[in-house]
Motif scaffolding. Structure first.
Motif, PDB file in Angstrom:
ATOM      1  N   GLY A 195      12.139   7.958  -8.951  1.00 14.24           N
ATOM      2  CA  GLY A 195      12.014   8.961  -7.885  1.00 14.24           C
ATOM      3  C   GLY A 195      11.568   8.415  -6.543  1.00 14.24           C
ATOM      4  N   ALA A 196      11.006   7.220  -6.532  1.00 12.21           N
ATOM      5  CA  ALA A 196      10.541   6.630  -5.266  1.00 12.21           C
ATOM      6  C   ALA A 196      11.733   6.325  -4.369  1.00 12.21           C
ATOM      7  CB  ALA A 196       9.743   5.360  -5.540  1.00 12.21           C
ATOM      8  N   ARG A 197      11.507   6.400  -3.083  1.00 14.20           N
ATOM      9  CA  ARG A 197      12.566   6.128  -2.106  1.00 14.20           C
ATOM     10  C   ARG A 197      12.107   5.037  -1.148  1.00 14.20           C
ATOM     11  NH1 ARG A 197      14.942   7.796  -5.457  1.00 14.20           N
ATOM     12  NH2 ARG A 197      15.880   9.844  -5.736  1.00 14.20           N
ATOM     13  N   VAL A 198      12.966   4.038  -0.987  1.00 14.59           N
ATOM     14  CA  VAL A 198      12.680   2.923  -0.098  1.00 14.59           C
ATOM     15  C   VAL A 198      12.465   3.428   1.326  1.00 14.59           C
ATOM     16  CG1 VAL A 198      13.651   0.809   0.889  1.00 14.59           C
ATOM     17  CG2 VAL A 198      13.857   1.242  -1.553  1.00 14.59           C
ATOM     18  N   ASP A 199      13.237   4.406   1.757  1.00 15.87           N
ATOM     19  CA  ASP A 199      13.082   4.964   3.103  1.00 15.87           C
ATOM     20  C   ASP A 199      11.677   5.530   3.308  1.00 15.87           C
ATOM     21  OD1 ASP A 199      15.680   4.312   3.697  1.00 15.87           O
ATOM     22  OD2 ASP A 199      16.468   6.330   3.370  1.00 15.87           O
ATOM     23  N   ARG A 200      11.169   6.245   2.310  1.00 12.95           N
ATOM     24  CA  ARG A 200       9.822   6.826   2.427  1.00 12.95           C
ATOM     25  C   ARG A 200       8.750   5.743   2.442  1.00 12.95           C
ATOM     26  NH1 ARG A 200      11.360  11.412  -1.485  1.00 12.95           N
ATOM     27  NH2 ARG A 200      10.452  10.033  -3.058  1.00 12.95           N
ATOM     28  N   ASP A 208       0.827  -1.208   0.000  1.00  7.59           N
ATOM     29  CA  ASP A 208       0.000   0.000   0.000  1.00  7.59           C
ATOM     30  C   ASP A 208       0.862   1.260   0.000  1.00  7.59           C
ATOM     31  OD1 ASP A 208      -2.348  -1.442  -0.054  1.00  7.59           O
ATOM     32  OD2 ASP A 208      -2.743  -1.241   2.092  1.00  7.59           O
ATOM     33  N   ALA A 209       1.869   1.266   0.851  1.00  9.26           N
ATOM     34  CA  ALA A 209       2.764   2.423   0.921  1.00  9.26           C
ATOM     35  C   ALA A 209       3.537   2.587  -0.382  1.00  9.26           C
ATOM     36  CB  ALA A 209       3.729   2.273   2.099  1.00  9.26           C
ATOM     37  N   ALA A 210       3.976   1.475  -0.956  1.00  8.36           N
ATOM     38  CA  ALA A 210       4.727   1.535  -2.213  1.00  8.36           C
ATOM     39  C   ALA A 210       3.840   2.017  -3.353  1.00  8.36           C
ATOM     40  CB  ALA A 210       5.311   0.158  -2.526  1.00  8.36           C
ATOM     41  N   ARG A 211       2.581   1.597  -3.378  1.00  7.43           N
ATOM     42  CA  ARG A 211       1.665   2.055  -4.420  1.00  7.43           C
ATOM     43  C   ARG A 211       1.553   3.581  -4.396  1.00  7.43           C
ATOM     44  NH1 ARG A 211      -2.419  -0.791  -3.212  1.00  7.43           N
ATOM     45  NH2 ARG A 211      -2.083  -2.406  -4.749  1.00  7.43           N
ATOM     46  N   ALA A 212       1.389   4.139  -3.223  1.00  8.10           N
ATOM     47  CA  ALA A 212       1.290   5.603  -3.099  1.00  8.10           C
ATOM     48  C   ALA A 212       2.601   6.277  -3.504  1.00  8.10           C
ATOM     49  CB  ALA A 212       0.901   5.978  -1.670  1.00  8.10           C
ATOM     50  N   GLU A 213       3.708   5.744  -3.031  1.00 12.30           N
ATOM     51  CA  GLU A 213       5.018   6.332  -3.328  1.00 12.30           C
ATOM     52  C   GLU A 213       5.328   6.264  -4.826  1.00 12.30           C
ATOM     53  OE1 GLU A 213       8.969   7.917  -2.540  1.00 12.30           O
ATOM     54  OE2 GLU A 213       7.098   7.975  -1.406  1.00 12.30           O
ATOM     55  N   PHE A 214       5.111   5.116  -5.440  1.00 10.53           N
ATOM     56  CA  PHE A 214       5.396   4.979  -6.862  1.00 10.53           C
ATOM     57  C   PHE A 214       4.443   5.825  -7.707  1.00 10.53           C
ATOM     58  CE2 PHE A 214       7.347   0.717  -5.742  1.00 10.53           C
ATOM     59  CZ  PHE A 214       8.651   1.100  -6.029  1.00 10.53           C
ATOM     60  N   ALA A 215       3.180   5.907  -7.319  1.00  8.45           N
ATOM     61  CA  ALA A 215       2.232   6.743  -8.064  1.00  8.45           C
ATOM     62  C   ALA A 215       2.652   8.211  -8.019  1.00  8.45           C
ATOM     63  CB  ALA A 215       0.818   6.572  -7.505  1.00  8.45           C
ATOM     64  N   GLU A 216       3.198   8.650  -6.897  1.00  4.75           N
ATOM     65  CA  GLU A 216       3.626  10.043  -6.759  1.00  4.75           C
ATOM     66  C   GLU A 216       4.962  10.326  -7.432  1.00  4.75           C
ATOM     67  OE1 GLU A 216       3.675  11.385  -2.681  1.00  4.75           O
ATOM     68  OE2 GLU A 216       1.720  10.447  -2.301  1.00  4.75           O
ATOM     69  N   HIS A 217       5.917   9.385  -7.335  1.00  3.57           N
ATOM     70  CA  HIS A 217       7.296   9.686  -7.719  1.00  3.57           C
ATOM     71  C   HIS A 217       7.873   8.802  -8.823  1.00  3.57           C
ATOM     72  CE1 HIS A 217       7.544  12.387  -4.306  1.00  3.57           C
ATOM     73  NE2 HIS A 217       7.013  11.423  -3.559  1.00  3.57           N
ATOM     74  N   GLY A 218       7.164   7.762  -9.235  1.00  5.95           N
ATOM     75  CA  GLY A 218       7.693   6.871 -10.255  1.00  5.95           C
ATOM     76  C   GLY A 218       8.732   5.916  -9.699  1.00  5.95           C
ATOM     77  N   ILE A 219       9.270   5.093 -10.573  1.00  3.13           N
ATOM     78  CA  ILE A 219      10.256   4.102 -10.139  1.00  3.13           C
ATOM     79  C   ILE A 219      11.552   4.792  -9.726  1.00  3.13           C
ATOM     80  CG2 ILE A 219      11.583   2.060 -10.801  1.00  3.13           C
ATOM     81  CD1 ILE A 219       9.382   1.489 -12.908  1.00  3.13           C
TER      82      ILE A 219
END
Length: 195
Positions: free
Chosen positions: A27-32, A14-25
């Motif tokens: 731009g996404a950050r594992v820490d976030r 769920d968290a990754a879906r939001a992060e990837f939707a916002e920032h792409g592959i």
């Protein structure tokens, strides 16, 4: 899978879906992602491997949800296209994930492309069956175009606003677009059958 593991994986997805939707592959950050999920980031690597593999898990899960929710009705293929539109209105993050995937991979094959080819071949067969024709490049192009029209309206909300007006996201405007989409689909199908 133990309940705690399943819960942790679900939180991470769920968290990754939001992060990837916002920032792409890229731009996404594992820490976030870990912070959003309230989970140690080492769990991401343990459950999913690397960031690209996590993205593929997220996208695969989202596409499976689309395939489960949106089905080809027995009596009206135009309703299938309307269901695609409804799904993307309710879950625009899938479109964002697909756009980010396209930007990341470009014209190169995506990691699960063969599975998608198989899935869409089945949809094409269903669509052709409803039209009373055999699958062909023309039928595939029609289905591709109609799905594109259904998705485009959520992919480019700024164009809706600019072209259709400031209230383009109202319930009434969406209902009108859905109605237009059904009529457009039926006219496109009729036109193809006549040619």
């Amino acid at each position: 899978m133990p309940p705690d593991t399943a819960r942790t994986r679900a939180k991470l997805l769920d968290a990754a879906r939001a992060e990837f939707a916002e920032h792409g592959i890229a731009g996404a950050r594992v820490d976030r992602i870990a912070l959003r999920a309230g989970v140690n980031k080492e769990r991401i690597y343990a459950y999913f491997g690397n960031k690209e593999q996590l993205f593929q898990h997220v996208l695969t899960e989202s596409l499976q949800e689309l395939n489960t929710v949106v089905t080809m009705p027995n009596d009206d293929p135009a309703e299938y296209i309307a269901q695609v539109y409804d799904f993307y209105c309710a879950r625009p993050e899938l479109l964002r994930l697909l756009v980010w995937e396209a930007l990341y991979y470009g014209h190169d094959p995506v990691p699960d492309e063969e599975r998608r080819v198989t899935s869409y071949a089945a949809k094409l067969q269903e669509f052709a069956d409803h039209l009373g024709v055999k699958p062909s490049p023309d039928v595939a192009q029609l289905l591709y175009s109609l799905i594109g029209v259904a998705a485009w309206q959520q992919t480019m909300p700024q164009m809706s606003r600019v072209l259709l007006g400031a209230d383009s996201e109202s319930e009434e405007a969406r209902a009108n677009r859905r109605k237009h989409l059904i009529e457009f689909t039926r006219a496109s199908i009729a036109s193809m059958k006549q040619s």
